[in-house]
Structure formats: structure tokens, C-alpha cells
Design a protein around this motif. Structure first.
Motif, PDB file in Angstrom:
ATOM      1  N   LEU A   1       0.827  -1.202   0.000  1.00  0.00           N
ATOM      2  CA  LEU A   1       0.000   0.000   0.000  1.00  0.00           C
ATOM      3  C   LEU A   1       0.866   1.258   0.000  1.00  0.00           C
ATOM      4  N   SER A   2       1.930   1.225   0.769  1.00  0.00           N
ATOM      5  CA  SER A   2       2.849   2.367   0.795  1.00  0.00           C
ATOM      6  C   SER A   2       3.449   2.611  -0.580  1.00  0.00           C
ATOM      7  N   GLN A   3       3.824   1.534  -1.257  1.00  0.00           N
ATOM      8  CA  GLN A   3       4.387   1.642  -2.602  1.00  0.00           C
ATOM      9  C   GLN A   3       3.376   2.231  -3.580  1.00  0.00           C
ATOM     10  N   LEU A   4       2.129   1.778  -3.506  1.00  0.00           N
ATOM     11  CA  LEU A   4       1.088   2.286  -4.408  1.00  0.00           C
ATOM     12  C   LEU A   4       0.839   3.777  -4.185  1.00  0.00           C
ATOM     13  N   ILE A   5       0.805   4.181  -2.920  1.00  0.00           N
ATOM     14  CA  ILE A   5       0.601   5.600  -2.630  1.00  0.00           C
ATOM     15  C   ILE A   5       1.771   6.419  -3.166  1.00  0.00           C
ATOM     16  N   GLU A   6       2.980   5.921  -2.968  1.00  0.00           N
ATOM     17  CA  GLU A   6       4.160   6.635  -3.464  1.00  0.00           C
ATOM     18  C   GLU A   6       4.125   6.778  -4.980  1.00  0.00           C
ATOM     19  N   GLU A   7       3.619   5.757  -5.660  1.00  0.00           N
ATOM     20  CA  GLU A   7       3.596   5.775  -7.126  1.00  0.00           C
ATOM     21  C   GLU A   7       2.495   6.671  -7.682  1.00  0.00           C
ATOM     22  N   HIS A   8       1.393   6.848  -6.948  1.00  0.00           N
ATOM     23  CA  HIS A   8       0.228   7.513  -7.525  1.00  0.00           C
ATOM     24  C   HIS A   8      -0.109   8.866  -6.901  1.00  0.00           C
ATOM     25  N   ALA A   9       0.452   9.199  -5.771  1.00  0.00           N
ATOM     26  CA  ALA A   9       0.073  10.447  -5.114  1.00  0.00           C
ATOM     27  C   ALA A   9       0.584  11.668  -5.859  1.00  0.00           C
ATOM     28  N   LEU A  10       1.768  11.551  -6.457  1.00  0.00           N
ATOM     29  CA  LEU A  10       2.406  12.682  -7.130  1.00  0.00           C
ATOM     30  C   LEU A  10       2.894  12.270  -8.509  1.00  0.00           C
ATOM     31  N   THR A  11       3.006  13.246  -9.391  1.00  0.00           N
ATOM     32  CA  THR A  11       3.659  12.996 -10.664  1.00  0.00           C
ATOM     33  C   THR A  11       5.162  12.922 -10.440  1.00  0.00           C
ATOM     34  N   GLU A  12       5.894  12.440 -11.423  1.00  0.00           N
ATOM     35  CA  GLU A  12       7.344  12.338 -11.285  1.00  0.00           C
ATOM     36  C   GLU A  12       7.970  13.713 -11.059  1.00  0.00           C
ATOM     37  N   GLU A  13       7.447  14.740 -11.705  1.00  0.00           N
ATOM     38  CA  GLU A  13       7.993  16.088 -11.543  1.00  0.00           C
ATOM     39  C   GLU A  13       7.725  16.611 -10.132  1.00  0.00           C
ATOM     40  N   GLU A  14       6.546  16.322  -9.597  1.00  0.00           N
ATOM     41  CA  GLU A  14       6.187  16.804  -8.262  1.00  0.00           C
ATOM     42  C   GLU A  14       6.971  16.104  -7.168  1.00  0.00           C
ATOM     43  N   LYS A  15       7.366  14.857  -7.389  1.00  0.00           N
ATOM     44  CA  LYS A  15       8.101  14.109  -6.365  1.00  0.00           C
ATOM     45  C   LYS A  15       9.421  14.783  -5.996  1.00  0.00           C
ATOM     46  N   ALA A  16      10.022  15.473  -6.936  1.00  0.00           N
ATOM     47  CA  ALA A  16      11.313  16.121  -6.672  1.00  0.00           C
ATOM     48  C   ALA A  16      11.194  17.206  -5.612  1.00  0.00           C
ATOM     49  N   PHE A  17      10.003  17.800  -5.471  1.00  0.00           N
ATOM     50  CA  PHE A  17       9.816  18.920  -4.551  1.00  0.00           C
ATOM     51  C   PHE A  17       8.922  18.603  -3.364  1.00  0.00           C
ATOM     52  N   ASN A  18       8.039  17.618  -3.519  1.00  0.00           N
ATOM     53  CA  ASN A  18       6.975  17.436  -2.522  1.00  0.00           C
ATOM     54  C   ASN A  18       6.938  16.061  -1.869  1.00  0.00           C
ATOM     55  N   ALA A  19       7.898  15.197  -2.137  1.00  0.00           N
ATOM     56  CA  ALA A  19       7.900  13.859  -1.555  1.00  0.00           C
ATOM     57  C   ALA A  19       9.005  13.737  -0.504  1.00  0.00           C
ATOM     58  N   TYR A  20       8.637  13.220   0.665  1.00  0.00           N
ATOM     59  CA  TYR A  20       9.598  13.046   1.756  1.00  0.00           C
ATOM     60  C   TYR A  20       9.466  11.628   2.289  1.00  0.00           C
ATOM     61  N   ILE A  21      10.536  10.865   2.195  1.00  0.00           N
ATOM     62  CA  ILE A  21      10.566   9.492   2.689  1.00  0.00           C
ATOM     63  C   ILE A  21      11.446   9.474   3.932  1.00  0.00           C
ATOM     64  N   LEU A  22      10.844   9.172   5.075  1.00  0.00           N
ATOM     65  CA  LEU A  22      11.550   9.180   6.348  1.00  0.00           C
ATOM     66  C   LEU A  22      11.588   7.772   6.931  1.00  0.00           C
ATOM     67  N   TYR A  23      12.533   7.544   7.827  1.00  0.00           N
ATOM     68  CA  TYR A  23      12.663   6.253   8.507  1.00  0.00           C
ATOM     69  C   TYR A  23      12.597   6.487  10.011  1.00  0.00           C
ATOM     70  N   GLY A  24      11.842   5.625  10.679  1.00  0.00           N
ATOM     71  CA  GLY A  24      11.594   5.808  12.098  1.00  0.00           C
ATOM     72  C   GLY A  24      12.842   5.922  12.939  1.00  0.00           C
ATOM     73  N   LYS A  25      13.862   5.128  12.652  1.00  0.00           N
ATOM     74  CA  LYS A  25      15.088   5.147  13.451  1.00  0.00           C
ATOM     75  C   LYS A  25      15.844   6.454  13.301  1.00  0.00           C
ATOM     76  N   ASP A  26      15.678   7.124  12.172  1.00  0.00           N
ATOM     77  CA  ASP A  26      16.446   8.332  11.880  1.00  0.00           C
ATOM     78  C   ASP A  26      15.623   9.605  12.018  1.00  0.00           C
ATOM     79  N   SER A  27      14.409   9.497  12.516  1.00  0.00           N
ATOM     80  CA  SER A  27      13.514  10.659  12.575  1.00  0.00           C
ATOM     81  C   SER A  27      12.840  10.740  13.935  1.00  0.00           C
ATOM     82  N   ASP A  28      12.110  11.829  14.131  1.00  0.00           N
ATOM     83  CA  ASP A  28      11.262  11.961  15.312  1.00  0.00           C
ATOM     84  C   ASP A  28       9.955  12.614  14.889  1.00  0.00           C
TER      85      ASP A  28
END
Length: 285
Positions: free
Chosen positions: A49-76
Motif C-alpha cells: 500500500l505504501s508503494q502504491l501511494i508513493e507511485e500515484h500520489a504525485l507525478t514524477e515532476e512533483e516528487k522532486a519537490f513534494n515527496a519526503y521518505i523518512l525512517y523511524g530510526k532516523d527521525s522523530d
């Protein structure tokens, strides 16, 4: 024009495997929620489901500015909320995905510190869940365990966005799940082969899907119907395909299986290349 489409903040609690397809179809139809909390012991459904959302939420051009992928161990939590509250730099959405969120500090309190639903002032994430940004798709991937239903996060998530519990399938459910997954690949599988595949891979859905993708690749190369292939013959054939450089010899081995009614195989077929995939009673439709 790129059209944004958010559902109203419906109370949407998905707990069964069949509901995975409901969420999947909503994503494919661009009917995205501002908040997804995906939790549970089975990582496959959460990852998919996470993969599908990542693929469809934004266009490829929008991902460069509006997509943030975080990891629990490295974030708060504060970092997650900083991104989630941003306005999109281009387009209409901000996408924030928190992977391995079970390690995210401050997301939930321990059982001994379970906050009440009314006392959430010390948890800014709960405040965000109460009123998520309409410009953001926030995806929390809380894997390998389920959220404690006594926590304020779980109770509040029931009221906003999509809360999906990814439960592990029982062993006796795996063959049916394999059959349905193969049908989704526009192929078919013999019930006995589905049982043998389940017996070999257990309830590791990610491994099962990987094996089926290998099989699909071979079936497409053959461009034929593959009948019932026993598990022992499949393993033998897989080893032959690893070792055999002579494609004529490999073709003879395949035709021998046909003569035993184990494999429906056209005489004109010429194998294209060696592969390590294990054939298991798959038939193209």
C-alpha cells in the motif's frame, strides 16, 4: 490539469485482507486520504500500500519537490510534522511516508504510559491526527506489530483517515491467497501447486510474491499454457535451467515432462535463456 481528490475524513477501519483491495482501488482511482496509518504483523500489505501511494500520489515532476521518505530510526515526530504541515512547492500535494514507524520516537507511549483520549497535550502527533493537513498525504508504516488499541493514537486514528491493520494469514489461508494473487497477474494456478508453494514458502507473502513473479516471467517467455508440474519436477527443472548451457538439452527435458502429462508444452517452443525461477503449475490465460 492535475486534479487533487481527497475523501472527507471518513471513519475507515480496514482489518481484513479483502479490505486491502478496497484501499488499493481507492489509491488507483486517486481517491487519497490525508492520513494512512498502516500497522500490523504482516509487512507485505503495508509495503504494498505504501508503494502504491508513493507511485500515484504525485507525478514524477512533483516528487522532486513534494515527496519526503523518512525512517523511524532516523527521525522523530517533530520532523515528521514539519514536513506534513508544509504547503506543496508545486502541484497540489505533499507526500510524507514514514517507514519503520514502529521505531519513531514519540509516536506512541508505552503501555504503562497510555494517555487518555482527552489528555493528548503532550503528544503533538495526536493533535495533528485530529486535524490533518488537507494538502498532505501522510503515511505511517508501523510494521511487525499492531498498535495498542488503548492508545490515544489508535482511538483518534479511528476517527480520521484510514486505519489498516495488516494481519498475518493463517497457514490454511495461504493457498487461497496465492490463487487470488495469481489471478491478479492474469494467470492461473492449479490448487495442488498453490498448496505446494504455500508448503514450501510458508506464510512469507513477500517470498511467495517474488517466486510468482519469477514464474510469470518464464510463462510469458514460453507463451503457452503450463499444465500441472509437480514440485519435485519443478525443483529438478530449476536446477537444470541453472546448469544447462545447451538449450536443445533443456528443451528435451521440458518435452519429457510433457510426455508425462506434467506440462503442457508446444513442440515449437525454444527456450530463450536460463533462469533460476522455479516453475510451479502456472498457466497463462
Amino acid at each position: 490539469m492535475y486534479i487533487i481528490s481527497f475523501n472527507t475524513y471518513n471513519i475507515t477501519i480496514f482489518e481484513r485482507v479483502s479490505d486491502f483491495n478496497k484501499i488499493k482501488n481507492q489509491i488507483l482511482q486517486n481517491r487519497l486520504e490525508p492520513l494512512y496509518i498502516l500497522h500490523g504483523e504482516e509487512p507485505y500489505f503495508i509495503d504494498k500500500l505504501s508503494q502504491l501511494i508513493e507511485e500515484h500520489a504525485l507525478t514524477e515532476e512533483e516528487k522532486a519537490f513534494n515527496a519526503y521518505i523518512l525512517y523511524g530510526k532516523d527521525s522523530d515526530v517533530s520532523q515528521v510534522l514539519t514536513y506534513a504541515k508544509q504547503f506543496p512547492m508545486s502541484g497540489n500535494r505533499v507526500l510524507v511516508i514514514v517507514r519503520e514507524a514502529q521505531h519513531l520516537k514519540g509516536l506512541v507511549k508505552s503501555n504503562s504510559e497510555n494517555e487518555s483520549e482527552s489528555d493528548t497535550s503532550a503528544n503533538p502527533f495526536i493533535e495533528y491526527v485530529k486535524k490533518p493537513s488537507p494538502h498532505t498525504v501522510l503515511v505511517i508504516c508501523y510494521k511487525y506489530k499492531s498498535l495498542d488499541k488503548r492508545t490515544a493514537l489508535y482511538k483518534q486514528a479511528q476517527k480520521q483517515g484510514t486505519l489498516f491493520e495488516s494481519k498475518r494469514l493463517y497457514e490454511n489461508q495461504i493457498p487461497d491467497w496465492i490463487t487470488e494473487h495469481v489471478r491478479g497477474l492474469q494467470m492461473g494456478i492449479h490448487p495442488r501447486a498453490a498448496f505446494l508453494l504455500a508448503e514450501t514458502c510458508g506464510n512469507d507473502l513477500s517470498r511467495i510474491v517474488l517466486e510468482l513473479e519469477k514464474i510469470k516471467s518464464i510463462a510469458h517467455k514460453m507463451k503457452s499454457s503450463l499444465g500441472m508440474l509437480g514440485m519435485a519436477e519443478a525443483w529438478q527443472l530449476a536446477g537444470d535451467m541453472e546448469r544447462t548451457a545447451d538449450e536443445k538439452e533443456l528443451k528435451q527435458k521440458l518435452e519429457k515432462l510433457c510426455s508425462n502429462d506434467l506440462l503442457a508444452f508446444p513442440s515449437r517452443y525454444q527456450p530463450e535463456s536460463k533462469t533460476s525461477a522455479i516453475l510451479r503449475s502456472i498457466s497463462s490465460r
